[in-house]
Design an enzyme around this catalytic site. Structure first.
Site, PDB file in Angstrom:
ATOM      1  N   ARG A 232       0.822  -1.207   0.000  1.00 59.95           N
ATOM      2  CA  ARG A 232       0.000   0.000   0.000  1.00 59.95           C
ATOM      3  C   ARG A 232       0.859   1.261   0.000  1.00 59.95           C
ATOM      4  NH1 ARG A 232      -4.996   2.349   1.590  1.00 59.95           N
ATOM      5  NH2 ARG A 232      -6.114   0.389   1.566  1.00 59.95           N
TER       6      ARG A 232
ATOM      7  N   ARG B 251     -10.440   5.162  -1.493  1.00 55.60           N
ATOM      8  CA  ARG B 251      -9.237   4.601  -0.857  1.00 55.60           C
ATOM      9  C   ARG B 251      -8.751   5.532   0.243  1.00 55.60           C
ATOM     10  NH1 ARG B 251      -8.403  -0.564  -2.606  1.00 55.60           N
ATOM     11  NH2 ARG B 251      -8.880  -0.616  -4.802  1.00 55.60           N
ATOM     12  N   ILE B 252      -8.282   4.924   1.294  1.00 53.81           N
ATOM     13  CA  ILE B 252      -7.651   5.699   2.363  1.00 53.81           C
ATOM     14  C   ILE B 252      -6.217   5.980   1.933  1.00 53.81           C
ATOM     15  CG2 ILE B 252      -6.976   5.685   4.795  1.00 53.81           C
ATOM     16  CD1 ILE B 252     -10.005   5.526   4.313  1.00 53.81           C
TER      17      ILE B 252
ATOM     18  N   ASN C 227     -12.265  16.419   1.032  1.00 53.53           N
ATOM     19  CA  ASN C 227     -13.082  15.221   0.823  1.00 53.53           C
ATOM     20  C   ASN C 227     -14.561  15.586   0.941  1.00 53.53           C
ATOM     21  OD1 ASN C 227     -13.671  12.393   0.576  1.00 53.53           O
ATOM     22  ND2 ASN C 227     -14.006  12.321   2.790  1.00 53.53           N
ATOM     23  N   THR C 228     -15.381  14.878   0.172  1.00 56.73           N
ATOM     24  CA  THR C 228     -16.831  15.005   0.357  1.00 56.73           C
ATOM     25  C   THR C 228     -17.337  13.679   0.885  1.00 56.73           C
ATOM     26  OG1 THR C 228     -17.509  14.198  -1.825  1.00 56.73           O
ATOM     27  CG2 THR C 228     -16.927  16.525  -1.663  1.00 56.73           C
ATOM     28  N   HIS C 229     -18.301  13.743   1.776  1.00 58.50           N
ATOM     29  CA  HIS C 229     -18.818  12.510   2.380  1.00 58.50           C
ATOM     30  C   HIS C 229     -20.342  12.595   2.478  1.00 58.50           C
ATOM     31  CE1 HIS C 229     -18.790   8.874   4.718  1.00 58.50           C
ATOM     32  NE2 HIS C 229     -19.615   9.454   5.570  1.00 58.50           N
TER      33      HIS C 229
ATOM     34  N   ASP D 212      -7.796  14.536   6.955  1.00 55.10           N
ATOM     35  CA  ASP D 212      -6.522  14.241   7.614  1.00 55.10           C
ATOM     36  C   ASP D 212      -6.257  12.737   7.511  1.00 55.10           C
ATOM     37  OD1 ASP D 212      -8.068  13.059   9.549  1.00 55.10           O
ATOM     38  OD2 ASP D 212      -7.886  14.721  10.974  1.00 55.10           O
TER      39      ASP D 212
ATOM     40  N   ASP E 128     -12.493   9.772   7.038  1.00 52.06           N
ATOM     41  CA  ASP E 128     -13.507  10.831   6.983  1.00 52.06           C
ATOM     42  C   ASP E 128     -13.432  11.759   8.195  1.00 52.06           C
ATOM     43  OD1 ASP E 128     -14.553   9.970   4.493  1.00 52.06           O
ATOM     44  OD2 ASP E 128     -15.658   8.382   5.506  1.00 52.06           O
TER      45      ASP E 128
HETATM   46  C1  GRF Z   1     -20.466  10.600  -3.266  1.00 50.18           C
HETATM   47  O1  GRF Z   1     -21.638  10.553  -2.510  1.00 50.18           O
HETATM   48  C2  GRF Z   1     -19.253  10.567  -2.398  1.00 50.18           C
HETATM   49  O2  GRF Z   1     -19.337  11.333  -1.258  1.00 50.18           O
HETATM   50  C3  GRF Z   1     -19.246   9.102  -2.062  1.00 50.18           C
HETATM   51  O3  GRF Z   1     -19.469   8.476  -3.305  1.00 50.18           O
HETATM   52  C4  GRF Z   1     -20.274   9.343  -4.090  1.00 50.18           C
HETATM   53  C5  GRF Z   1     -19.548   9.616  -5.384  1.00 50.18           C
HETATM   54  O4  GRF Z   1     -20.397   9.589  -6.444  1.00 50.18           O
HETATM   55  N1  GRF Z   1     -18.069   8.700  -1.372  1.00 50.18           N
HETATM   56  P1  GRF Z   1     -19.906  10.011  -7.895  1.00 50.18           P
HETATM   57  O5  GRF Z   1     -18.750   9.100  -8.267  1.00 50.18           O
HETATM   58  O6  GRF Z   1     -19.497  11.453  -7.850  1.00 50.18           O
HETATM   59  O7  GRF Z   1     -21.097   9.781  -8.767  1.00 50.18           O
END
Ligand code: GRF
Length: 188
Positions: free
Chosen positions: A65, A91-92, A107-109, A141, A145
Site C-alpha cells: 500500500r 481509498r484511504i 473530501n466530500t462525504h 486528515d 472521513d
Molecule cells: C459521493 O456521494 C461521495 O461522497 C461518495 O461516493 C459518491 C460519489 O459519487 N463517497 P460520484 O462518483 O461522484 O457519482
C-alpha cells in the site's frame, strides 16, 4: 486555483465541477488533472471526454500500500495543485500523501460527519434509523472521513427512501456544497 480531482467511480460530482468550470461559475478554478485508483472508471472517461488530463495509479498493481501511496503522491504533486479533491475516491491515503497535501486535501462525504464515516455512510445512516442525514465537505486528515469541516448540509430521510434514492438526493446537495467550497477557497 489548480485542483486535482480523485475518483473511483462514476464521477457525477466531478461532472458538476467540470460543468461549473466550463460555464464560468468557478472562474478561478482549473482542473489540472483527474486521477483514479483503478482502470475503466467513468469518472476518468468523462474527464478525458472533457479534454482534461487523466491518470490512473492502479491500487492492484502495487504489492505494498505504501508504494501505491507514494506513486499517487508523486503523481498528484507533479500537477502542482493548490488542492486535491477526493470526490468519491474510495481509498484511504497514507501519511506520505497527507503530509504532502497537509490542509489542502478536500473530501466530500455523504453523511453528517462525525456520524457515519466510512464507505457506507448512506446505508449506515438508514440502518441506524436516523431521520436526518446529509453531507459534509471537509479537509481530510489521516483518519477515515475526519478533519476540519468546511461545509455541511442536512437531508431529511423519507419513509419511502431506498439507499439509492436517498444517496441521489444527498448527491444533489453534495455537488452544490463542493462547488461552493471550491468557490470559497478560490476567493481566498
Ligand atoms: C459521493 O456521494 C461521495 O461522497 C461518495 O461516493 C459518491 C460519489 O459519487 N463517497 P460520484 O462518483 O461522484 O457519482
Amino acid at each position: 486555483m489548480r485542483i486535482v480531482v480523485l475518483v473511483s467511480g462514476t464521477g457525477s460530482n466531478l461532472q458538476s465541477v467540470i460543468d461549473a468550470v466550463a460555464d464560468g461559475s468557478l472562474p478561478n478554478v482549473e482542473i489540472a488533472a483527474v486521477g483514479a485508483d483503478k482502470h475503466d472508471t467513468y469518472g476518468v472517461e468523462r474527464s478525458a471526454a472533457a479534454g482534461i488530463e487523466t491518470f490512473v495509479v492502479n491500487f492492484k498493481d502495487y504489492a505494498e500500500r505504501s508504494e501505491w501511496n507514494h506513486e499517487l503522491t508523486e503523481k498528484c504533486l507533479s500537477y502542482e495543485p493548490d488542492y486535491v479533491v477526493s470526490s468519491g475516491f474510495m481509498r484511504i491515503v497514507g501519511e506520505e500523501f497527507i503530509n504532502a497535501f497537509d490542509g489542502t486535501y478536500i473530501n466530500t462525504h455523504p453523511a453528517l460527519l462525525p456520524s457515519f464515516p466510512g464507505a457506507h455512510g448512506v446505508r449506515d445512516a438508514m440502518a441506524y434509523g436516523v431521520k436526518v442525514t446529509g453531507c459534509t465537505v471537509h479537509i481530510a486528515d489521516a483518519g477515515v472521513d475526519t478533519g476540519p469541516i468546511l461545509r455541511q448540509e442536512a437531508v431529511v430521510i423519507e419513509d419511502h427512501d431506498t439507499e439509492e434514492t436517498l444517496h441521489e438526493r444527498i448527491k444533489l446537495v453534495e455537488r452544490r456544497l463542493l462547488i461552493a467550497t471550491l468557490a470559497d477557497l478560490a476567493a481566498k
